[in-house]
Motif scaffolding. Structure first.
Motif, PDB file in Angstrom:
ATOM      1  N   LYS A  18       0.832  -1.207   0.000  1.00 21.00           N
ATOM      2  CA  LYS A  18       0.000   0.000   0.000  1.00 21.00           C
ATOM      3  C   LYS A  18       0.861   1.249   0.000  1.00 21.00           C
ATOM      4  O   LYS A  18       1.792   1.383   0.804  1.00 21.00           O
ATOM      5  CB  LYS A  18      -0.926   0.020   1.215  1.00 21.00           C
ATOM      6  N   ARG A  19       0.513   2.200  -0.874  1.00 27.76           N
ATOM      7  CA  ARG A  19       1.217   3.473  -0.945  1.00 27.76           C
ATOM      8  C   ARG A  19       0.315   4.553  -0.337  1.00 27.76           C
ATOM      9  O   ARG A  19      -0.645   4.989  -0.941  1.00 27.76           O
ATOM     10  CB  ARG A  19       1.576   3.805  -2.392  1.00 27.76           C
ATOM     11  N   ALA A  20       0.644   4.970   0.889  1.00 31.38           N
ATOM     12  CA  ALA A  20      -0.185   5.954   1.587  1.00 31.38           C
ATOM     13  C   ALA A  20       0.051   7.368   1.080  1.00 31.38           C
ATOM     14  O   ALA A  20      -0.865   8.190   1.050  1.00 31.38           O
ATOM     15  CB  ALA A  20       0.081   5.881   3.087  1.00 31.38           C
ATOM     16  N   LEU A  21       1.293   7.670   0.708  1.00 25.11           N
ATOM     17  CA  LEU A  21       1.634   8.942   0.073  1.00 25.11           C
ATOM     18  C   LEU A  21       2.264   8.618  -1.268  1.00 25.11           C
ATOM     19  O   LEU A  21       3.223   7.848  -1.340  1.00 25.11           O
ATOM     20  CB  LEU A  21       2.603   9.755   0.933  1.00 25.11           C
ATOM     21  N   ASP A  22       1.715   9.211  -2.318  1.00 31.22           N
ATOM     22  CA  ASP A  22       2.102   8.817  -3.676  1.00 31.22           C
ATOM     23  C   ASP A  22       2.739   9.983  -4.421  1.00 31.22           C
ATOM     24  O   ASP A  22       2.128  10.642  -5.250  1.00 31.22           O
ATOM     25  CB  ASP A  22       0.862   8.322  -4.429  1.00 31.22           C
ATOM     26  N   GLY A  23       3.975  10.289  -4.031  1.00 29.25           N
ATOM     27  CA  GLY A  23       4.689  11.375  -4.705  1.00 29.25           C
ATOM     28  C   GLY A  23       4.101  12.741  -4.398  1.00 29.25           C
ATOM     29  O   GLY A  23       4.078  13.615  -5.273  1.00 29.25           O
ATOM     30  N   MET A  24       3.643  12.952  -3.166  1.00 23.39           N
ATOM     31  CA  MET A  24       2.958  14.206  -2.835  1.00 23.39           C
ATOM     32  C   MET A  24       3.913  15.396  -2.832  1.00 23.39           C
ATOM     33  O   MET A  24       4.923  15.406  -2.133  1.00 23.39           O
ATOM     34  CB  MET A  24       2.279  14.102  -1.470  1.00 23.39           C
ATOM     35  N   THR A  25       3.562  16.396  -3.611  1.00 29.01           N
ATOM     36  CA  THR A  25       4.260  17.675  -3.590  1.00 29.01           C
ATOM     37  C   THR A  25       3.261  18.733  -3.150  1.00 29.01           C
ATOM     38  O   THR A  25       2.261  18.971  -3.818  1.00 29.01           O
ATOM     39  CB  THR A  25       4.826  18.024  -4.981  1.00 29.01           C
ATOM     40  N   LEU A  26       3.540  19.344  -2.012  1.00 33.22           N
ATOM     41  CA  LEU A  26       2.600  20.281  -1.397  1.00 33.22           C
ATOM     42  C   LEU A  26       3.384  21.419  -0.765  1.00 33.22           C
ATOM     43  O   LEU A  26       4.274  21.194   0.043  1.00 33.22           O
ATOM     44  CB  LEU A  26       1.777  19.552  -0.322  1.00 33.22           C
ATOM     45  N   HIS A  27       3.056  22.650  -1.151  1.00 37.23           N
ATOM     46  CA  HIS A  27       3.675  23.838  -0.582  1.00 37.23           C
ATOM     47  C   HIS A  27       2.575  24.703   0.032  1.00 37.23           C
ATOM     48  O   HIS A  27       1.746  25.263  -0.690  1.00 37.23           O
ATOM     49  CB  HIS A  27       4.428  24.634  -1.658  1.00 37.23           C
ATOM     50  N   VAL A  28       2.568  24.805   1.355  1.00 36.46           N
ATOM     51  CA  VAL A  28       1.540  25.572   2.072  1.00 36.46           C
ATOM     52  C   VAL A  28       2.163  26.885   2.535  1.00 36.46           C
ATOM     53  O   VAL A  28       3.111  26.879   3.324  1.00 36.46           O
ATOM     54  CB  VAL A  28       1.001  24.785   3.279  1.00 36.46           C
ATOM     55  N   PRO A  29       1.645  28.021   2.058  1.00 39.01           N
ATOM     56  CA  PRO A  29       2.233  29.313   2.436  1.00 39.01           C
ATOM     57  C   PRO A  29       1.978  29.659   3.897  1.00 39.01           C
ATOM     58  O   PRO A  29       1.050  29.158   4.529  1.00 39.01           O
ATOM     59  CB  PRO A  29       1.522  30.304   1.503  1.00 39.01           C
ATOM     60  N   ARG A  30       2.824  30.519   4.440  1.00 37.94           N
ATOM     61  CA  ARG A  30       2.662  30.974   5.811  1.00 37.94           C
ATOM     62  C   ARG A  30       1.444  31.880   5.930  1.00 37.94           C
ATOM     63  O   ARG A  30       1.113  32.627   5.025  1.00 37.94           O
ATOM     64  CB  ARG A  30       3.912  31.729   6.278  1.00 37.94           C
ATOM     65  N   GLY A  31       0.797  31.813   7.092  1.00 35.22           N
ATOM     66  CA  GLY A  31      -0.325  32.682   7.390  1.00 35.22           C
ATOM     67  C   GLY A  31      -1.655  32.103   6.946  1.00 35.22           C
ATOM     68  O   GLY A  31      -1.723  31.302   6.024  1.00 35.22           O
ATOM     69  N   GLY A  32      -2.723  32.500   7.636  1.00 36.63           N
ATOM     70  CA  GLY A  32      -4.061  32.085   7.256  1.00 36.63           C
ATOM     71  C   GLY A  32      -4.439  30.720   7.794  1.00 36.63           C
ATOM     72  O   GLY A  32      -3.679  30.052   8.503  1.00 36.63           O
ATOM     73  N   ILE A  33      -5.656  30.305   7.440  1.00 38.65           N
ATOM     74  CA  ILE A  33      -6.191  29.015   7.840  1.00 38.65           C
ATOM     75  C   ILE A  33      -6.343  28.144   6.598  1.00 38.65           C
ATOM     76  O   ILE A  33      -7.049  28.508   5.659  1.00 38.65           O
ATOM     77  CB  ILE A  33      -7.558  29.165   8.542  1.00 38.65           C
ATOM     78  N   HIS A  34      -5.639  27.022   6.582  1.00 38.73           N
ATOM     79  CA  HIS A  34      -5.619  26.117   5.430  1.00 38.73           C
ATOM     80  C   HIS A  34      -6.378  24.847   5.794  1.00 38.73           C
ATOM     81  O   HIS A  34      -6.001  24.138   6.736  1.00 38.73           O
ATOM     82  CB  HIS A  34      -4.180  25.771   5.050  1.00 38.73           C
ATOM     83  N   ALA A  35      -7.452  24.563   5.069  1.00 41.88           N
ATOM     84  CA  ALA A  35      -8.258  23.367   5.330  1.00 41.88           C
ATOM     85  C   ALA A  35      -7.788  22.235   4.445  1.00 41.88           C
ATOM     86  O   ALA A  35      -7.687  22.389   3.219  1.00 41.88           O
ATOM     87  CB  ALA A  35      -9.733  23.658   5.071  1.00 41.88           C
TER      88      ALA A  35
END
Length: 305
Positions: A18-35
């Motif tokens: 099982k591959r739980a993370l499949d090459g995830m590329t994620l950049h979350v900027p500073r500040g704010g509320i990210h859902a």
């Protein structure tokens, strides 16, 4: 200092077959509320275990607060607040005792913020944690996390199992806290009405990968609901561009579509629709329709890069 509070690049986590993370590329900027939203098994919990350094990824890189997740020091961990769905606190201690313990541990403790948040909940300082309802424990947990003055606050299904009154108190305490102006908040939830109230940014994960990222309002503008009536046999509709989901309800065909213009109705008319009408769609239905379809799996995501 990095512009991103969270960065992953080609992140893979493999458990046997099982591959739980499949090459995830994620950049979350500073500040704010990210859902962060996604079906069960989308990779949310695995992502946070990797980011917090509790697990080593199979491959790829993960950074949090600008630091490699595999090399987090106690000082760096102190800049991260975490509230989970269980609201786990030592049941034998009183609220006063838990608060005193936390105050000693965090040099940036903000007593005024703690007092402000705890005031949203009907609890007494001398009460033991074991005597509190689930909603009251959630409130104490939130107050402790916010008073810590974390640079990053992770809320993982924080209102799961709470009644309507407790949910309202929790969300109001979060939204009216000054921390929202000073910190970055990651809010994981399946409750779309909560996300509509609090989130500045919507992150959709599916099968261990990033599917979409944008403001919730912007996402809803790209998703439409069309309701059409076909007087005769309904034609094959799988080939229509942008179709996420097709449902037959009370003799009418409901289409959830992505990135389509008003001429979608004309296409339905050419296929024999007697009538076709575009209607607004809720965030809940938009997200569920998006996740229900593999039809546009190659749709580029909107990344905050």
């Amino acid at each position: 200092m990095s512009d991103f509070i969270i960065q992953t690049n080609s992140l893979v986590m493999q458990y046997g077959r099982k591959r739980a993370l499949d090459g995830m590329t994620l950049h979350v900027p500073r500040g704010g509320i990210h859902a962060i939203v996604g079906a069960n098994g989308a990779g949310k919990s695995t992502l946070f275990r990797v980011l917090l350094g509790f697990e080593t990824p199979t491959s790829g890189r993960a950074h949090i607060l600008g630091c490699d997740s595999a090399r987090l020091t106690p000082q760096l961990r102190g800049r991260i607040g975490f509230v989970n769905e269980e609201h786990t606190l030592p049941g034998w201690m009183s609220i006063n005792e838990v608060t005193a313990m936390q105050r000693r541990q965090y040099s940036l403790w903000n007593q005024a913020r703690y007092d402000d948040v705890i005031g949203h909940f009907n609890v007494l300082p001398e009460q033991r944690i074991a005597q509190l309802s689930r909603g009251e424990r959630a409130g104490v947990n939130l107050a402790l996390a916010l008073a810590q003055s974390p640079e990053l606050l992770v809320l993982d299904e924080p209102t799961l199992g709470l009644d309507v009154v407790a949910k309202r108190a929790f969300l109001e305490a979060l939204m009216f806290s000054s921390l929202a102006d000073e910190s970055t908040i990651i809010y994981c939830s399946h409750q779309m009405e909560e996300i509509e109230r609090v989130a500045d940014n919507l992150i959709i994960l599916e099968r261990g990968a990033l599917r979409h990222m944008s403001a919730p309002g912007e996402f809803c503008e790209r998703v439409q609901l069309w309701v059409a009536e076909f007087p005769f046999r309904e034609p094959s509709l799988a080939h229509l561009p942008g179709v996420l989901q097709v449902q037959r309800i009370d003799g009418l065909t409901h289409f959830i579509v992505f990135d389509q213009q008003d001429d979608f109705g004309a296409r339905l008319a050419l296929l024999g629709a007697r009538s076709a009408q575009a209607m607004p769609v809720s965030l809940d239905r938009a997200v569920n329709g998006f996740l229900a379809s593999g039809h546009i799996a190659s749709t580029p995501v909107a990344a905050a890069a």
